[in-house]
Every structure is written in structure tokens, then in C-alpha cells.
Design a protein around this motif. Structure first.
Motif, PDB file in Angstrom:
ATOM      1  N   VAL A 104      42.329  45.764  45.990  1.00 18.99           N
ATOM      2  CA  VAL A 104      42.025  47.252  45.823  1.00 18.99           C
ATOM      3  C   VAL A 104      43.009  47.697  44.907  1.00 18.99           C
ATOM      4  CG1 VAL A 104      42.268  49.478  46.660  1.00 18.99           C
ATOM      5  CG2 VAL A 104      40.762  47.753  47.921  1.00 18.99           C
ATOM      6  N   VAL A 162      42.115  46.595  41.115  1.00 20.86           N
ATOM      7  CA  VAL A 162      41.278  47.520  40.872  1.00 20.86           C
ATOM      8  C   VAL A 162      41.930  49.192  40.118  1.00 20.86           C
ATOM      9  CG1 VAL A 162      38.988  48.866  40.959  1.00 20.86           C
ATOM     10  CG2 VAL A 162      39.204  46.332  41.825  1.00 20.86           C
ATOM     11  N   LEU A 175      36.420  42.452  52.136  1.00 20.77           N
ATOM     12  CA  LEU A 175      37.130  42.547  50.682  1.00 20.77           C
ATOM     13  C   LEU A 175      38.212  41.201  50.369  1.00 20.77           C
ATOM     14  CD1 LEU A 175      37.976  46.422  50.434  1.00 20.77           C
ATOM     15  CD2 LEU A 175      35.743  45.143  49.989  1.00 20.77           C
ATOM     16  N   THR A 209      37.512  38.142  47.372  1.00 19.34           N
ATOM     17  CA  THR A 209      38.045  38.889  46.079  1.00 19.34           C
ATOM     18  C   THR A 209      37.603  38.483  44.558  1.00 19.34           C
ATOM     19  OG1 THR A 209      39.685  36.980  46.342  1.00 19.34           O
ATOM     20  CG2 THR A 209      40.342  38.954  47.230  1.00 19.34           C
ATOM     21  N   ILE A 232      34.804  40.679  43.093  1.00 14.91           N
ATOM     22  CA  ILE A 232      35.446  41.869  42.756  1.00 14.91           C
ATOM     23  C   ILE A 232      36.404  42.049  41.561  1.00 14.91           C
ATOM     24  CG2 ILE A 232      37.052  43.965  43.613  1.00 14.91           C
ATOM     25  CD1 ILE A 232      36.033  43.013  46.426  1.00 14.91           C
ATOM     26  N   TYR A 233      37.387  41.079  41.693  1.00 16.12           N
ATOM     27  CA  TYR A 233      38.053  40.680  40.482  1.00 16.12           C
ATOM     28  C   TYR A 233      37.390  40.511  39.174  1.00 16.12           C
ATOM     29  CZ  TYR A 233      42.101  38.759  37.854  1.00 16.12           C
ATOM     30  OH  TYR A 233      43.132  38.528  36.919  1.00 16.12           O
ATOM     31  N   HIS A 259      34.548  44.151  38.320  1.00 20.86           N
ATOM     32  CA  HIS A 259      35.318  45.305  38.190  1.00 20.86           C
ATOM     33  C   HIS A 259      35.464  45.606  36.800  1.00 20.86           C
ATOM     34  CE1 HIS A 259      39.235  43.778  38.143  1.00 20.86           C
ATOM     35  NE2 HIS A 259      39.652  44.980  37.718  1.00 20.86           N
ATOM     36  N   CYS A 298      37.516  53.783  43.107  1.00 22.74           N
ATOM     37  CA  CYS A 298      38.018  52.139  42.905  1.00 22.74           C
ATOM     38  C   CYS A 298      37.667  51.446  44.295  1.00 22.74           C
ATOM     39  CB  CYS A 298      39.561  52.286  42.575  1.00 22.74           C
ATOM     40  SG  CYS A 298      39.720  52.854  40.811  1.00 22.74           S
ATOM     41  N   CYS A 343      35.116  48.444  45.066  1.00 29.40           N
ATOM     42  CA  CYS A 343      35.468  47.204  45.435  1.00 29.40           C
ATOM     43  C   CYS A 343      34.503  46.768  46.468  1.00 29.40           C
ATOM     44  CB  CYS A 343      36.880  47.335  46.000  1.00 29.40           C
ATOM     45  SG  CYS A 343      38.264  47.311  45.160  1.00 29.40           S
TER      46      CYS A 343
END
Length: 371
Positions: free
Chosen positions: A55, A58, A293, A297, A300-301, A304, A333, A337
């Protein structure tokens, strides 16, 4: 400089005190809880820690165009970048002790790297019309981390056979700032963050309990390092920027001399390590809704950055100035995520990292555990 110090320390102290009090009231005691876990149990401590970190990754990217517009966002920028990537690298090192064959590393890291480089290239060219080229020796956006993981996991089995390898890693991390390599193969970042990878590799699970028992001493030490760093940069009028924590830029890029830059980066190493350990005290050890989350990861990584690259080409992010606008951006954000942690993005990433390849007949990279 005094303003930056107050902003950073205020953010860190408020975050730490709130999270520590919350964990003391609502979380089970650390002693005897989850230190020795069977292979059938998942260690949610690391899932929860990675959930926080992803988080922050992001948020840190999305406030990049606007953090100068607001003192709170600027303090948040310093706070986030002082430990979020060092902590990610540290955890990656912790989970990299299991031997991995060269073929497995190619499958899990090299092939996905090339695929995501192509994905970003097509985004830049056909959607946001950004002037770029199709080159693989200069990773786009956050893809440097995949390249770095490959090199770290390749190098570590051999480097750890040398006495004083941790000292050598720190030394090269300090000296690379005197070069002008830029983003070439992400060499500066690979070297600057390598000490955190090695530290995580050597770290023992039960040491987190020792950290929890000595949290007051560590917090006092962090305060002393911050005060000493502030005194040094104030007396010698050294230009400071959050880029010192990026690992990518040379000391010349940050408008400081090589000797001063080395001292500042060494101070930043101390700050980052202490921040990693202090934040770990506040992380829940049990399963939470947001643990997902931390388990996902990678999508998301990776994804984003696609959203960020599109929004960055608009005036939307630069126009964030007030506190409520910054708050809305942070909420966005968090929601992003959560969306990227759902099944479809996760399945896509899993399939990309599972592309079958011909077996490469190199032996597994066994790790020598001597320090």
C-alpha cells in the motif's frame, strides 16, 4: 532541514505509537505465538507486513507529482521512502534462502521481466504516447525490482562464501553513488539495496521477539541517528531530497559532493534498518482481512504502475494540494490495491511466472549460511 526532520519524525512517531498501541490491545502476545510454525501453517506476520508495504509503494508513487504541494504529503513521502523498499527487499531476502535452480529463476523472474517490459512499452507507445524505446537493459518504472531479484538470488550463494560480505555489500552501496550509471541494468539500485537483501537472508525468525523487547532502545537510537544526520546536513549545508532513499541517483544528481553523499547514505542505511525493525513490532501476527494484499503483492506492484503512468500524463495528480484531496488520493490507492489483488490479476501474474521452459541443467543454487 529542520522542517524535514520534524515532518519525518512526527510521521514516524505518530504511526509507530498508534500502531503499537493498537497491536498491544487487539493482537495476541508475541511470545510463543507463531514463532515455530508447522509447514501447514502460514506466517501471517509477513503477509500483514507486506500488505502495509505494498500500500505504501502505491501511495508513494501516486503522491510523487504532488508531494511538494503539501507539507503533510511531503512528510509522508520522506516517511514512506525511508523504509518501504528496504523492508520489501529485506523480506525478499528472508524468503530466498531456499535453493532455486537457474531454470526456476529464469521461469519466475527473467521471462516475466521481458513480458512486462513489452506490456509497459505498448502502454507508453500506444496509449499515453510517451517517447520511449524497446530496450531491456533499462527497466521501465517498477520492473527494476524483478531484475534486481534475479541478480540478488544469483549472486548471494557465491558472495556469502566470502568473509565480510555484508561489509562489502554496504561499501559498494555507498560507492556506487559516485558513479553515473543511471538506470543501466538497475545497477545502482541493485547495489544500494543489496545489504537489505543479505540482512533478510541472514535474519532469524526469533530475532523479532528480541526487537519487540528492546523497542525503546531502538526508538532512542533512531532519534539519535536522525538528530545526528540533521546536524551534519545543517552544519555543512548539504542539499537533501527524498531521492537519497531511491537508490537510483548519484550524489551528483542529488547536488551533493561524494564524501557528503556517502555519509548521508550511510546514515540512511541506519535509519532504514531501524525503521524496518521498529515497524515490525506493530505488525499483527494473526490473519486479517487485508492479509490477502500481502499474499498478492506482485500483481499490485506490477499493474499499479500502468494506472499511475496513465494518470501522470493528466493534470489530475499534480493538482492535489489540500489535505482532503490528499486523503482522497490515499483512499483511491488503497482501493486500487484491493482491486489488483483480486483473482483475475493474480491469475494472470501466476500464469506468466509459470510459462514452461526447457530444463536448464545447472545445479540448484545452494546457499552457504556462513556470515
Amino acid at each position: 532541514m529542520l522542517c524535514n526532520f520534524i515532518q519525518y519524525f512526527s510521521f514516524f512517531l505518530l504511526f509507530f505509537l498508534f500502531a503499537y498501541l493498537f497491536s498491544s490491545v487487539y493482537h495476541t502476545e508475541w511470545k510463543g505465538c507463531g514463532i515455530k510454525m508447522s509447514s501447514k501453517n502460514r506466517d501471517y506476520f509477513f503477509d500483514n507486513y507486506k500488505a502495509l508495504l505494498i500500500v505504501l509503494v502505491v501511495v508513494g508513487h501516486f503522491i510523487e507529482p504532488c508531494y511538494h504541494n503539501n507539507a503533510v504529503l511531503e512528510g509522508m513521502k520522506w516517511f514512506i521512502f525511508s523504509f518501504h523498499m528496504p523492508a520489501f527487499v529485506f523480506i525478499s531476502g528472508y524468503f530466498s534462502r531456499k535453493p532455486a535452480s537457474f531454470g526456476k529463476l529464469v521461469q519466475k523472474l527473467v521471462i516475466p521481466y521481458f513480458i512486462y517490459e513489452l506490456l509497459y512499452y505498448f502502454l507508453y507507445i500506444f496509449i499515453i504516447h510517451k517517447d520511449t524505446g524497446l530496450y531491456f537493459n533499462r527497466p521501465k518504472f517498477s520492473l527494476w525490482y524483478i531484475m534486481a531479484l534475479f541478480f540478488w538470488r544469483m549472486i548471494t550463494p557465491y558472495l556469502t562464501r566470502l568473509k565480510g560480505h555484508m561489509f562489502l555489500a554496504v561499501l559498494t552501496g555507498l560507492l556506487v553513488g559516485t558513479t553515473e550509471l543511471g538506470n543501466f541494468f538497475s545497477i545502482p539500485r541493485i547495489l544500494v539495496f543489496f545489504p537489505f537483501f543479505l540482512a533478510g537472508y541472514h535474519f532469524k525468525r526469533e530475532w523479532f521477539e528480541t526487537i519487540r523487547e528492546n523497542v525503546g532502545k531502538l526508538l532512542l537510537l533512531l532519534t539519535g541517528i536522525l538528530a545526528g544526520g540533521l546536524t551534519f546536513v545543517s552544519v555543512f549545508h548539504i542539499h537533501m531530497t527524498p531521492k537519497i532513499f531511491y537508490g537510483r541517483y548519484s550524489y551528483l544528481d542529488m547536488e551533493t559532493s561524494d564524501p557528503a553523499g556517502i555519509i548521508v547514505r550511510l546514515t540512511c542505511y541506519g535509519i532504514s534498518f531501524l525503521a524496518i525493525f521498529l515497524i515490525s513490532v506493530c505488525i499483527p501476527r494473526t490473519r486479517k482481512r487485508y492479509s490477502l494484499l500481502g499474499q498478492r503483492t506482485m500483481p499490485i506492484y506490477l499493474f499499479h504502475g500502468l494506472v499511475y503512468s496513465i494518470l501522470k500524463e493528466t493534470p489530475l495528480l499534480e493538482s492535489v494540494t489540500s489535505l482532503w484531496q490528499g486523503g482522497l488520493l490515499i483512499v483511491f490507492c488503497v482501493m486500487l490495491c484491493w482491486i489488483l489483488a483480486q483473482d483475475i490479476p493474480n491469475q494472470f501474474v501466476t500464469r506468466i511466472s509459470s510459462v514452461p521452459i526447457y530444463r536448464i541443467s545447472l545445479p540448484p543454487l545452494s546457499i552457504n549460511k556462513k556470515i
